[in-house]
Design a protein around this motif. Structure first.
Motif, PDB file in Angstrom:
ATOM      1  N   ALA A  27      32.836 124.593  30.690  1.00  0.00           N
ATOM      2  CA  ALA A  27      33.073 126.039  30.703  1.00  0.00           C
ATOM      3  C   ALA A  27      32.185 126.722  29.679  1.00  0.00           C
ATOM      4  CB  ALA A  27      34.541 126.335  30.390  1.00  0.00           C
ATOM      5  N   PRO A  28      31.919 128.016  29.888  1.00  0.00           N
ATOM      6  CA  PRO A  28      31.180 128.761  28.867  1.00  0.00           C
ATOM      7  C   PRO A  28      31.920 128.705  27.527  1.00  0.00           C
ATOM      8  CG  PRO A  28      31.392 130.043  30.890  1.00  0.00           C
ATOM      9  CD  PRO A  28      32.277 128.854  31.041  1.00  0.00           C
ATOM     10  N   ALA A  29      31.168 128.629  26.442  1.00  0.00           N
ATOM     11  CA  ALA A  29      31.784 128.546  25.121  1.00  0.00           C
ATOM     12  C   ALA A  29      32.472 129.847  24.725  1.00  0.00           C
ATOM     13  CB  ALA A  29      30.728 128.176  24.087  1.00  0.00           C
ATOM     14  N   SER A  30      32.106 130.935  25.378  1.00  0.00           N
ATOM     15  CA  SER A  30      32.718 132.227  25.081  1.00  0.00           C
ATOM     16  C   SER A  30      33.002 132.961  26.383  1.00  0.00           C
ATOM     17  CB  SER A  30      31.797 133.063  24.186  1.00  0.00           C
ATOM     18  OG  SER A  30      30.561 133.308  24.844  1.00  0.00           O
ATOM     19  N   GLY A  31      33.736 134.046  26.268  1.00  0.00           N
ATOM     20  CA  GLY A  31      34.067 134.838  27.448  1.00  0.00           C
ATOM     21  C   GLY A  31      35.494 134.606  27.901  1.00  0.00           C
ATOM     22  N   SER A  32      36.019 135.567  28.634  1.00  0.00           N
ATOM     23  CA  SER A  32      37.396 135.492  29.124  1.00  0.00           C
ATOM     24  C   SER A  32      37.432 135.711  30.627  1.00  0.00           C
ATOM     25  CB  SER A  32      38.266 136.531  28.410  1.00  0.00           C
ATOM     26  OG  SER A  32      37.771 137.841  28.661  1.00  0.00           O
ATOM     27  N   GLU A  33      38.609 135.503  31.223  1.00  0.00           N
ATOM     28  CA  GLU A  33      38.811 135.676  32.662  1.00  0.00           C
ATOM     29  C   GLU A  33      37.748 134.913  33.449  1.00  0.00           C
ATOM     30  OE1 GLU A  33      38.981 139.889  33.341  1.00  0.00           O
ATOM     31  OE2 GLU A  33      41.025 140.043  32.595  1.00  0.00           O
ATOM     32  N   LEU A  34      37.603 133.644  33.116  1.00  0.00           N
ATOM     33  CA  LEU A  34      36.583 132.814  33.749  1.00  0.00           C
ATOM     34  C   LEU A  34      37.027 132.383  35.145  1.00  0.00           C
ATOM     35  CD1 LEU A  34      35.813 130.425  30.744  1.00  0.00           C
ATOM     36  CD2 LEU A  34      34.532 132.486  31.413  1.00  0.00           C
ATOM     37  N   PRO A  35      36.238 132.653  36.187  1.00  0.00           N
ATOM     38  CA  PRO A  35      36.556 132.115  37.509  1.00  0.00           C
ATOM     39  C   PRO A  35      36.408 130.589  37.493  1.00  0.00           C
ATOM     40  CG  PRO A  35      34.367 133.068  37.500  1.00  0.00           C
ATOM     41  CD  PRO A  35      34.970 133.395  36.164  1.00  0.00           C
ATOM     42  N   ILE A  36      37.087 129.936  38.407  1.00  0.00           N
ATOM     43  CA  ILE A  36      37.211 128.473  38.388  1.00  0.00           C
ATOM     44  C   ILE A  36      36.594 127.872  39.638  1.00  0.00           C
ATOM     45  CG2 ILE A  36      38.862 126.550  38.336  1.00  0.00           C
ATOM     46  CD1 ILE A  36      40.877 128.578  37.063  1.00  0.00           C
ATOM     47  N   ILE A  37      35.851 126.776  39.471  1.00  0.00           N
ATOM     48  CA  ILE A  37      35.404 125.930  40.585  1.00  0.00           C
ATOM     49  C   ILE A  37      35.995 124.548  40.367  1.00  0.00           C
ATOM     50  CG2 ILE A  37      33.465 124.865  41.790  1.00  0.00           C
ATOM     51  CD1 ILE A  37      31.686 127.129  40.729  1.00  0.00           C
ATOM     52  N   LEU A  57      24.294 120.719  39.113  1.00  0.00           N
ATOM     53  CA  LEU A  57      25.069 121.868  39.590  1.00  0.00           C
ATOM     54  C   LEU A  57      26.028 122.366  38.513  1.00  0.00           C
ATOM     55  CD1 LEU A  57      26.092 120.685  43.194  1.00  0.00           C
ATOM     56  CD2 LEU A  57      24.049 121.940  42.494  1.00  0.00           C
ATOM     57  N   VAL A  58      26.778 121.443  37.938  1.00  0.00           N
ATOM     58  CA  VAL A  58      27.847 121.818  37.009  1.00  0.00           C
ATOM     59  C   VAL A  58      27.287 122.509  35.770  1.00  0.00           C
ATOM     60  CG1 VAL A  58      29.698 120.921  35.550  1.00  0.00           C
ATOM     61  CG2 VAL A  58      29.381 120.023  37.861  1.00  0.00           C
ATOM     62  N   ASP A  59      26.213 121.964  35.199  1.00  0.00           N
ATOM     63  CA  ASP A  59      25.628 122.576  34.011  1.00  0.00           C
ATOM     64  C   ASP A  59      25.219 124.024  34.291  1.00  0.00           C
ATOM     65  OD1 ASP A  59      25.931 120.151  32.758  1.00  0.00           O
ATOM     66  OD2 ASP A  59      23.798 119.622  32.794  1.00  0.00           O
ATOM     67  N   PHE A  60      24.645 124.244  35.474  1.00  0.00           N
ATOM     68  CA  PHE A  60      24.188 125.582  35.833  1.00  0.00           C
ATOM     69  C   PHE A  60      25.367 126.527  36.030  1.00  0.00           C
ATOM     70  CE2 PHE A  60      23.047 128.860  38.846  1.00  0.00           C
ATOM     71  CZ  PHE A  60      21.840 129.322  38.374  1.00  0.00           C
ATOM     72  N   TRP A  61      26.326 126.117  36.840  1.00  0.00           N
ATOM     73  CA  TRP A  61      27.451 127.008  37.129  1.00  0.00           C
ATOM     74  C   TRP A  61      28.234 127.349  35.871  1.00  0.00           C
ATOM     75  CZ3 TRP A  61      29.122 123.637  41.891  1.00  0.00           C
ATOM     76  CH2 TRP A  61      28.266 123.913  42.964  1.00  0.00           C
ATOM     77  N   ALA A  62      28.447 126.364  34.995  1.00  0.00           N
ATOM     78  CA  ALA A  62      29.193 126.639  33.767  1.00  0.00           C
ATOM     79  C   ALA A  62      28.406 127.545  32.831  1.00  0.00           C
ATOM     80  CB  ALA A  62      29.548 125.321  33.073  1.00  0.00           C
ATOM     81  N   SER A  63      27.110 127.358  32.760  1.00  0.00           N
ATOM     82  CA  SER A  63      26.305 128.200  31.866  1.00  0.00           C
ATOM     83  C   SER A  63      26.150 129.618  32.389  1.00  0.00           C
ATOM     84  CB  SER A  63      24.922 127.574  31.647  1.00  0.00           C
ATOM     85  OG  SER A  63      24.130 127.647  32.814  1.00  0.00           O
ATOM     86  N   HIS A  64      26.548 129.830  33.644  1.00  0.00           N
ATOM     87  CA  HIS A  64      26.476 131.161  34.242  1.00  0.00           C
ATOM     88  C   HIS A  64      27.865 131.694  34.596  1.00  0.00           C
ATOM     89  CE1 HIS A  64      22.089 131.430  34.386  1.00  0.00           C
ATOM     90  NE2 HIS A  64      22.122 130.131  34.631  1.00  0.00           N
TER      91      HIS A  64
END
Length: 306
Positions: free
Chosen positions: A34-44, A60-67
């Motif tokens: 998951a992103p290290a910061s931010g709120s209301e994160l959508p989930i895959i 895939l995972v590294d990209f989606w989490a970093s975005h």
């Protein structure tokens, strides 16, 4: 080709997060990125292909989490990391247990949040997507509304989940029956899906060079989840792609037969854009990404929608 995405951010990835699983005879291990910061994160919630694990699909995972997405990956019982013997009584039921693994994750999001430092209270429970590759695609499809046909051709149990709002199916097997090879028909009795009730919005991704030993058909077999399902669907056909779609399951994997970093980069960006629009209808990332895909003189693929 540069599909516009959000700026990347640092990612925290934790494994294993262990979820108690009574009756499974093996607690469920998951990786959370998951992103290290931010709120209301959508989930895959991502289901791996046969024999792989929560440690797979980093491109895939590294990209989606970093975005901006929180990505949760279970290790299913078929993973080579667990070495389940072929004669284990659970083996014929793994296709069902896989779906139960995905639902268990959704049931235990509180525990997952509490197990990852800094994640508590940051997940958006109203914006959840599933994704999967190969067998993982079939697993994900059942959460989206697909069913397995019984020997009489009747649809089996509905294992869909209303918490799932969108899906991404990567190189997902098509219909069974006469379309299965003799080997698949003998050893994989669950490979008889019906997509007639798979109405959840979904992006289906297929490679036009993906010739499977499990089917008597050609690469179009992997487009069945798009053509045989109702509702809002999109189909991304990747030109020249085989079953690994350019190498999505690992960086520099030796077993990748069609290694193509540019294709992987396009795929993960397009899937990101699709989910952004599917989960946030006011976000026009998906139509913009489709336009960008087709704007080059030598596109990597094509998109059709219904």
């Amino acid at each position: 080709m540069g599909i516009k995405v959000s700026a990347p951010t640092p990612v925290v990835s934790v494994k294993p997060v262990v979820l108690p699983a009574p009756g499974r005879e093996e607690d469920l291990q998951v990786r959370v990125s998951a992103p290290a910061s931010g709120s209301e994160l959508p989930i895959i919630v991502f289901s791996h292909g046969f024999g792989l694990s929560m440690g797979s699909y980093d491109p895939l995972v590294d990209f989606w989490a970093s975005h901006g997405f929180a990505v949760i990956q279970p290790t299913h019982l078929d993973s080579k990391t667990l070495n389940l013997p072929p004669d284990d009584p659970r083996t014929p039921l793994i296709w069902r247990i896989r779906v139960e693994d995905m639902k268990r994750i959704l049931d235990r999001l509180d525990l997952i949040e509490a197990s990852v430092p800094g994640l508590s209270g940051r997940l958006d429970r109203g914006r959840i997507a599933v994704a999967g590759h190969s067998w993982g695609g079939q697993t994900a499809s059942m959460l989206l509304g697909a069913r397995v046909l019984d020997p009489e051709g009747e649809p089996g149990e509905d294992m869909s989940d209303s918490r799932i709002k969108a899906g991404v199916l990567l190189a997902t097997p098509g219909k069974g029956g006469a379309d299965l090879s003799p080997f698949a028909a003998e050893y994989f009795p669950f490979m008889h899906p019906s997509f007639a009730k798979m109405s959840t919005p979904t992006l289906v991704v297929a490679g036009d060079h993906d010739q499977s030993p499990l089917s008597t058909r050609g690469p179009d077999w992997f487009t069945d989840p798009y053509f045989l399902s109702p509702g809002s669907k999109s189909l991304l056909t990747l030109f020249g792609a085989e079953h690994s779609l350019g190498g999505i399951h690992e960086y520099n994997a030796k077993e990748t037969t069609d290694e193509n970093p540019e294709r992987v980069a396009a795929l993960r960006a397009l899937a990101w854009a699709y989910l952004r629009t599917a989960l946030y209808p006011e976000d026009h990332a998906w139509p913009a990404a489709c336009e960008e895909l087709m704007s080059t003189s030598n596109p990597l693929g094509r998109v059709e929608c219904k």
